[in-house]
Write a protein that holds these residues in place. Structure first.
Motif, PDB file in Angstrom:
ATOM      1  N   ILE A  38       3.913 -11.794   0.909  1.00 11.45           N
ATOM      2  CA  ILE A  38       3.060 -10.696   0.747  1.00 11.45           C
ATOM      3  C   ILE A  38       3.822  -9.446  -0.116  1.00 11.45           C
ATOM      4  O   ILE A  38       4.856  -9.318   0.031  1.00 11.45           O
ATOM      5  CB  ILE A  38       2.436  -9.981   1.908  1.00 11.45           C
ATOM      6  N   ASN A  39       2.841  -8.899  -0.896  1.00 11.79           N
ATOM      7  CA  ASN A  39       3.363  -7.898  -1.857  1.00 11.79           C
ATOM      8  C   ASN A  39       2.533  -6.504  -1.609  1.00 11.79           C
ATOM      9  O   ASN A  39       1.457  -6.445  -1.659  1.00 11.79           O
ATOM     10  CB  ASN A  39       3.385  -8.140  -3.259  1.00 11.79           C
ATOM     11  N   LEU A  40       3.469  -5.501  -1.103  1.00 12.27           N
ATOM     12  CA  LEU A  40       2.816  -4.315  -0.764  1.00 12.27           C
ATOM     13  C   LEU A  40       3.478  -3.189  -1.734  1.00 12.27           C
ATOM     14  O   LEU A  40       4.436  -2.928  -2.058  1.00 12.27           O
ATOM     15  CB  LEU A  40       3.244  -4.052   0.830  1.00 12.27           C
ATOM     16  N   ALA A  41       2.505  -2.437  -2.460  1.00 13.90           N
ATOM     17  CA  ALA A  41       3.038  -1.476  -3.275  1.00 13.90           C
ATOM     18  C   ALA A  41       2.700  -0.104  -2.650  1.00 13.90           C
ATOM     19  O   ALA A  41       1.636   0.339  -2.143  1.00 13.90           O
ATOM     20  CB  ALA A  41       2.218  -1.490  -4.536  1.00 13.90           C
ATOM     21  N   VAL A  42       3.485   0.901  -2.967  1.00 13.55           N
ATOM     22  CA  VAL A  42       3.474   2.423  -2.786  1.00 13.55           C
ATOM     23  C   VAL A  42       3.777   3.212  -4.152  1.00 13.55           C
ATOM     24  O   VAL A  42       4.614   3.181  -4.450  1.00 13.55           O
ATOM     25  CB  VAL A  42       4.639   2.629  -1.887  1.00 13.55           C
ATOM     26  N   LYS A  86      14.881  -9.333   6.436  1.00 15.76           N
ATOM     27  CA  LYS A  86      14.677 -10.617   7.191  1.00 15.76           C
ATOM     28  C   LYS A  86      13.614 -11.303   6.776  1.00 15.76           C
ATOM     29  O   LYS A  86      13.814 -12.432   7.254  1.00 15.76           O
ATOM     30  CB  LYS A  86      14.276  -9.591   8.683  1.00 15.76           C
ATOM     31  N   HIS A  87      12.786 -10.806   5.952  1.00 18.03           N
ATOM     32  CA  HIS A  87      11.542 -11.743   5.517  1.00 18.03           C
ATOM     33  C   HIS A  87      11.722 -11.422   3.969  1.00 18.03           C
ATOM     34  O   HIS A  87      10.837 -10.739   3.425  1.00 18.03           O
ATOM     35  CB  HIS A  87      10.352 -11.229   6.227  1.00 18.03           C
ATOM     36  N   PRO A  88      12.497 -12.244   3.139  1.00 13.24           N
ATOM     37  CA  PRO A  88      12.496 -12.007   1.728  1.00 13.24           C
ATOM     38  C   PRO A  88      11.276 -12.014   0.883  1.00 13.24           C
ATOM     39  O   PRO A  88      11.165 -11.684  -0.036  1.00 13.24           O
ATOM     40  CB  PRO A  88      13.674 -12.911   1.332  1.00 13.24           C
ATOM     41  N   ASP A  89      10.235 -12.724   1.558  1.00 11.88           N
ATOM     42  CA  ASP A  89       9.250 -13.032   0.944  1.00 11.88           C
ATOM     43  C   ASP A  89       8.148 -11.618   1.132  1.00 11.88           C
ATOM     44  O   ASP A  89       6.873 -11.798   0.588  1.00 11.88           O
ATOM     45  CB  ASP A  89       8.297 -14.228   1.119  1.00 11.88           C
ATOM     46  N   PHE A  90       8.511 -11.087   1.724  1.00 14.90           N
ATOM     47  CA  PHE A  90       7.630  -9.623   2.137  1.00 14.90           C
ATOM     48  C   PHE A  90       8.378  -8.583   1.363  1.00 14.90           C
ATOM     49  O   PHE A  90       9.632  -8.079   1.564  1.00 14.90           O
ATOM     50  CB  PHE A  90       7.511  -9.259   3.352  1.00 14.90           C
ATOM     51  N   ARG A  91       7.710  -8.363   0.028  1.00 13.73           N
ATOM     52  CA  ARG A  91       8.503  -7.437  -0.657  1.00 13.73           C
ATOM     53  C   ARG A  91       7.521  -6.022  -0.746  1.00 13.73           C
ATOM     54  O   ARG A  91       6.421  -5.992  -0.949  1.00 13.73           O
ATOM     55  CB  ARG A  91       8.468  -8.018  -2.172  1.00 13.73           C
ATOM     56  N   LEU A  92       8.272  -5.010  -0.826  1.00 13.77           N
ATOM     57  CA  LEU A  92       7.848  -3.573  -0.870  1.00 13.77           C
ATOM     58  C   LEU A  92       7.906  -3.129  -2.514  1.00 13.77           C
ATOM     59  O   LEU A  92       9.285  -3.336  -3.019  1.00 13.77           O
ATOM     60  CB  LEU A  92       8.433  -2.689   0.038  1.00 13.77           C
ATOM     61  N   TRP A  93       6.953  -2.692  -3.047  1.00 14.20           N
ATOM     62  CA  TRP A  93       7.122  -2.211  -4.616  1.00 14.20           C
ATOM     63  C   TRP A  93       7.066  -0.619  -4.554  1.00 14.20           C
ATOM     64  O   TRP A  93       6.048  -0.140  -4.172  1.00 14.20           O
ATOM     65  CB  TRP A  93       6.239  -2.943  -5.449  1.00 14.20           C
ATOM     66  N   ASP A  94       7.937  -0.095  -4.989  1.00 14.35           N
ATOM     67  CA  ASP A  94       7.987   1.531  -5.406  1.00 14.35           C
ATOM     68  C   ASP A  94       7.597   1.668  -6.922  1.00 14.35           C
ATOM     69  O   ASP A  94       8.328   1.336  -7.787  1.00 14.35           O
ATOM     70  CB  ASP A  94       9.287   2.038  -5.152  1.00 14.35           C
ATOM     71  N   LEU A  95       6.397   2.216  -6.797  1.00 11.33           N
ATOM     72  CA  LEU A  95       5.385   2.325  -8.128  1.00 11.33           C
ATOM     73  C   LEU A  95       5.763   3.687  -8.341  1.00 11.33           C
ATOM     74  O   LEU A  95       5.517   4.506  -7.684  1.00 11.33           O
ATOM     75  CB  LEU A  95       4.110   1.856  -8.044  1.00 11.33           C
ATOM     76  N   PHE A 115      -1.143  -3.594 -11.137  1.00  7.25           N
ATOM     77  CA  PHE A 115      -1.646  -3.176 -10.072  1.00  7.25           C
ATOM     78  C   PHE A 115      -2.526  -4.193  -9.115  1.00  7.25           C
ATOM     79  O   PHE A 115      -2.413  -4.291  -8.051  1.00  7.25           O
ATOM     80  CB  PHE A 115      -2.781  -1.774 -10.525  1.00  7.25           C
ATOM     81  N   LEU A 116      -2.948  -4.787  -9.810  1.00 14.56           N
ATOM     82  CA  LEU A 116      -3.842  -5.930  -9.088  1.00 14.56           C
ATOM     83  C   LEU A 116      -3.036  -7.269  -8.733  1.00 14.56           C
ATOM     84  O   LEU A 116      -3.758  -7.824  -7.812  1.00 14.56           O
ATOM     85  CB  LEU A 116      -5.247  -6.484 -10.298  1.00 14.56           C
ATOM     86  N   ARG A 117      -1.921  -7.263  -8.975  1.00 16.09           N
ATOM     87  CA  ARG A 117      -1.265  -8.283  -8.295  1.00 16.09           C
ATOM     88  C   ARG A 117      -0.867  -8.024  -6.803  1.00 16.09           C
ATOM     89  O   ARG A 117      -0.195  -9.063  -6.161  1.00 16.09           O
ATOM     90  CB  ARG A 117      -0.007  -8.548  -9.253  1.00 16.09           C
ATOM     91  N   TYR A 118      -1.006  -6.972  -6.481  1.00 20.29           N
ATOM     92  CA  TYR A 118      -0.355  -6.507  -5.173  1.00 20.29           C
ATOM     93  C   TYR A 118      -1.371  -6.849  -3.921  1.00 20.29           C
ATOM     94  O   TYR A 118      -2.592  -6.622  -4.287  1.00 20.29           O
ATOM     95  CB  TYR A 118       0.059  -5.013  -5.135  1.00 20.29           C
ATOM     96  N   GLN A 145     -10.927  -4.694  -5.766  1.00 19.32           N
ATOM     97  CA  GLN A 145      -9.663  -4.614  -5.047  1.00 19.32           C
ATOM     98  C   GLN A 145     -10.107  -3.594  -3.793  1.00 19.32           C
ATOM     99  O   GLN A 145     -10.003  -2.421  -4.237  1.00 19.32           O
ATOM    100  CB  GLN A 145      -8.506  -4.214  -5.781  1.00 19.32           C
ATOM    101  N   GLN A 146     -10.263  -4.278  -2.794  1.00 18.67           N
ATOM    102  CA  GLN A 146     -10.816  -3.207  -1.658  1.00 18.67           C
ATOM    103  C   GLN A 146      -9.151  -2.551  -0.944  1.00 18.67           C
ATOM    104  O   GLN A 146      -9.392  -1.641  -0.137  1.00 18.67           O
ATOM    105  CB  GLN A 146     -11.279  -3.993  -0.757  1.00 18.67           C
ATOM    106  N   THR A 147      -8.354  -3.425  -1.088  1.00 16.39           N
ATOM    107  CA  THR A 147      -7.033  -2.902  -0.077  1.00 16.39           C
ATOM    108  C   THR A 147      -6.130  -1.797  -0.828  1.00 16.39           C
ATOM    109  O   THR A 147      -5.118  -1.974  -1.032  1.00 16.39           O
ATOM    110  CB  THR A 147      -6.305  -4.050   0.222  1.00 16.39           C
ATOM    111  N   VAL A 148      -6.670  -0.641  -1.070  1.00 15.25           N
ATOM    112  CA  VAL A 148      -6.052   0.328  -1.919  1.00 15.25           C
ATOM    113  C   VAL A 148      -6.273   1.843  -0.799  1.00 15.25           C
ATOM    114  O   VAL A 148      -7.592   1.956  -0.210  1.00 15.25           O
ATOM    115  CB  VAL A 148      -7.059   0.905  -2.984  1.00 15.25           C
ATOM    116  N   TYR A 149      -5.246   2.116  -0.383  1.00 15.21           N
ATOM    117  CA  TYR A 149      -5.414   3.196   0.766  1.00 15.21           C
ATOM    118  C   TYR A 149      -4.762   4.438   0.490  1.00 15.21           C
ATOM    119  O   TYR A 149      -3.699   4.551   0.102  1.00 15.21           O
ATOM    120  CB  TYR A 149      -4.797   2.774   2.009  1.00 15.21           C
TER     121      TYR A 149
END
Length: 379
Positions: A38-42, A86-95, A115-118, A145-149
């Motif tokens: 999973i990729n989560l962008a901030v 601990k979970h290298p496939d969980f990646r946080l992106w600092d935008l 933007f749309l790849r996260y 893209q509904q998952t923007v908060y």
């Protein structure tokens, strides 16, 4: 063990796949949960609050190896990524923050930062959202893209009253720019269990595709008791899928079932559970530092041997014990567990399901005790 099958849509999805002989879908779901990709962008200004949020989402503190530094050495217009150790496939992106220039084309910013790849994007701010950030939000919604908060980050100097005033002003900004039913989540980065972050996770669980939501829950640190419960439910579905591939589907005449799940894969699942539930020594010690607790006190709360260390010997012992107890498993349980055309479940399936589900329950109970002690819940 009947609770394994209650209220978990992912489990029903897996069972439907087996009903349709789509065992490759089951295998993909099992691998997806084990990998937790999973990729989560901030998005937002690179202040201390944003760095703290990124770090706590990874279970890290400032100064830990791999933590997001503050001040950030990344150029203002560049992106930075922080894989979870601990979970290298969980990646946080600092935008980078959305530029405040005018005129502004949101699609150009979105293209530059991909933007749309996260899987999800947090639009963070400490005062009120910038109008151009709102334009990006609206553009993302127009592209489905509904998952923007929108997240209002509390600073160390913010009192609760001032935070509510900021939230109210932020909602007015969103309404003035045409955001229907706007929502602003109030988050204090260093204490994510408070304010709106648990509710944000609930909303993300509904908004994200099911596999992605479970992947997110498994990769996040154990922030609250409710998150421990969500992790346990996801692992129960994972165990069911893995047990199915272990030979439980032998009644279905397809060659794919040659894929066996043995004790090695059971070790892999339980190792993932130990890390996901933050039961390993390093995670417990880090939690103790963050919360000002004595590490040995939290470590002593681990009563399950697998919480302390996952060994092949312990896993084999549990599988063997489950094999001996198979005669006590009711036929009704097997019928509930299996699709209608595979009711003659193999002993491999039933033993794997019973042994690993029991282990997950014990490990989750240890995690709940540690979280309660660390956060002093109920006091």
């Amino acid at each position: 063990m009947a609770d394994v099958f209650k209220g978990l849509n992912l489990l029903e999805t897996l069972k439907e796949s087996i009903e349709s002989n789509k065992l490759s879908d089951v295998k993909d779901a099992v691998e997806d949960l084990l990998i937790s990709r999973i990729n989560l962008a901030v998005v937002g200004d690179r202040g201390n609050e944003k760095a703290t949020l990124i770090n706590f989402l990874c279970g890290l503190s400032s100064g830990d190896e791999g933590a997001a530094p503050f001040p950030s050495p990344v150029a203002a217009e560049e992106m930075a990524s922080y894989p979870n150790p601990k979970h290298p496939d969980f990646r946080l992106w600092d935008l980078p923050p959305v530029p405040s220039t005018s005129p502004f084309k949101p699609e150009e910013y979105m293209e530059r930062v991909k933007f749309l790849r996260y899987n999800a994007v947090f639009m963070t701010f400490t005062q009120t959202p910038d109008p151009n950030s709102v334009a990006v939000f609206l553009e993302a919604r127009s592209l489905q893209q509904q998952t923007v908060y929108f997240i209002l980050l509390a600073t160390t100097s913010d009192a609760e009253k001032s935070l509510e005033e900021k939230r109210k002003a932020s909602l007015e900004v969103l309404r003035s720019q045409g955001v229907a039913q706007p929502k602003v989540y109030l988050v204090r980065p260093s204490t994510l269990e408070k304010f709106d972050f648990p509710g944000l996770l609930e909303d993300m669980g509904r908004d994200l595709p099911e596999i992605r939501a479970h992947a997110l829950f498994l990769a996040l640190p154990t922030l609250t008791s409710s998150l421990v419960t969500q992790k346990r439910e996801a692992f129960k579905a994972l165990v069911w899928g893995a047990a199915s591939l272990s030979g439980g589907m032998s009644a279905i005449p397809v060659p794919f079932v040659a894929s066996m799940v043995d004790s090695s894969v059971a070790v892999r699942i339980l190792t993932k559970a130990q890390l996901s539930l933050c039961l390993d020594n390093e995670s417990v010690e880090r939690l103790a530092r963050q919360r000002g607790k004595e590490p040995s006190v939290l470590k002593d709360l681990r009563t399950c041997a697998l919480s302390v260390e996952v060994t092949k010997g312990e896993v084999k012992k549990r599988l063997a014990a489950a094999e001996k107890d198979l005669d006590t498993v009711s036929s009704k349980f097997v019928e509930m567990a299996m699709p209608r055309h595979a009711r003659f479940a193999s002993r491999s399936f039933t033993a794997m399901l019973q042994a690993l589900s029991g282990a997950i329950d014990e490990m989750a109970a240890d995690a709940e005790k540690i979280v309660a002690a660390a956060l002093q819940e109920g006091k």
